[in-house]
Design an enzyme around this catalytic site. Structure first.
Site: not given
Length: 288
Positions: A2-3, A58, A278
């Site tokens: 989750p961001e 977050k 990434r």
DNA sequence: CCGTTAACCTGAGAGC
DNA sequence: TGCTCTCAGGTTAACG
């Protein structure tokens, strides 16, 4: 997982469900999360009443009425499920990773409130964690090194321009650096740079003031749009209350490798490039 | 100080 | 089927 937008959605539903509720019991099935759960965790929470549920970056913050706190991070795969034993099959929309069927295997922490209401923390990868914080000063200290959130007026053109200064790190990594800006993760970093027309590989020291301004505007737009859509659900997530994240339908670049650029009059194709291990997605034509 | 890398974990999906 | 490999929404300690 989750961001900022996904954590905000979880916060909102938790806040509705557990405000003013008192913790009756805490069950820990696995203490080995990203950081080992403190031994006093259960006793610290017991009998405390939730004043409200807030969020920074977050992190979800359970605010207790005696000015102490429990900070929760969902890591990559953490989810929180709300269960009301009086109404079977009642889940909140707090799951973005798992399906409705919770694999019991990864239910690591249960916080049980009065009236048979409980929340369950499920996290297959165990990158998530809990922290207990005893007073307001310590909460402030916990986050003092963090950069402003994109919505904060401190996150402005001048701040970005001077922070980037002569630094040679690429802009994609800056957006992921929580000490520079809080709350952005891998999906939204790509989306924000697309909207800003900036190539993710650009070095910080090459950005013009005008481009810094674009980053301010686009990060606010992307994150607030994502919150309006209930966050992003990459996996095929559905829950019983019918609410689910829908922002993945609005992705302009993320996971759109080899597809056409969505920008009007751009004939570019979306590329994928691994930056610092990434994946980053961008249009090679309109992101300069 | 700066920038990069490895490490922490499980599970899904691809390819053979 | 089953094995191996790669990848996944994050953070941080350690290294040169």
């Amino acid at each position: 997982m989750p961001e900022l937008p996904e954590v905000e959605i979880v916060r909102q539903s938790l806040n509705k469900k557990i405000t003013q509720k008192k913790v009756k019991k805490v069950i820990v099935r696995n203490r080995n999360l990203r950081f080992k759960l403190p031994l006093e965790f259960e006793s610290f929470l017991k009998d405390k009443k939730i004043e409200k549920v807030t969020r920074f970056s977050k992190y979800i913050i359970l605010n207790f009425t005696n000015q102490s706190y429990c900070v929760i991070h969902l890591g990559m795969s953490g989810t929180i499920h709300f269960i009301n034993e009086n109404k079977k099959n009642c889940f909140t929309n707090t799951s973005f990773y798992s399906s409705v069927q919770m694999p019991k295997k990864h239910n690591h922490v249960e916080i049980i409130f009065v009236k048979d209401i409980k929340i369950i923390f499920n996290d297959p990868r165990r990158f998530g964690f809990f922290e207990i914080i005893k007073n307001k000063q310590l909460l402030k200290k916990r986050f003092y090194r963090f950069g402003p959130e994109p919505f904060d007026k401190k996150f402005n053109k001048k701040y970005i321009y001077s922070y980037l200064g002569c630094k040679k790190k690429n802009i994609k990594n800056f957006l992921l650096d929580q000490f520079f800006v809080s709350g952005i993760g891998n999906i939204y970093a790509s989306e924000i740079l697309f909207l800003s027309k900036i190539n993710p590989s650009r070095k910080g020291n090459t950005l013009k003031e005008k481009e810094c301004k674009k980053i301010v505007i686009s990060s606010r737009k992307v994150l607030s749009d994502a919150i309006k859509k209930g966050g992003s659900s990459i996996r095929d997530f559905k829950n019983i209350s019918g609410n689910r994240g829908n922002f993945q339908k609005n992705f302009k670049v993320y996971q759109r490798e080899n597809l056409n650029c969505k920008r009007t009059n751009c004939r570019g194709v979306i590329k994928k490039k691994i930056i610092s291990k990434r994946s980053s997605f961008f249009c090679n034509t309109c992101q300069k």
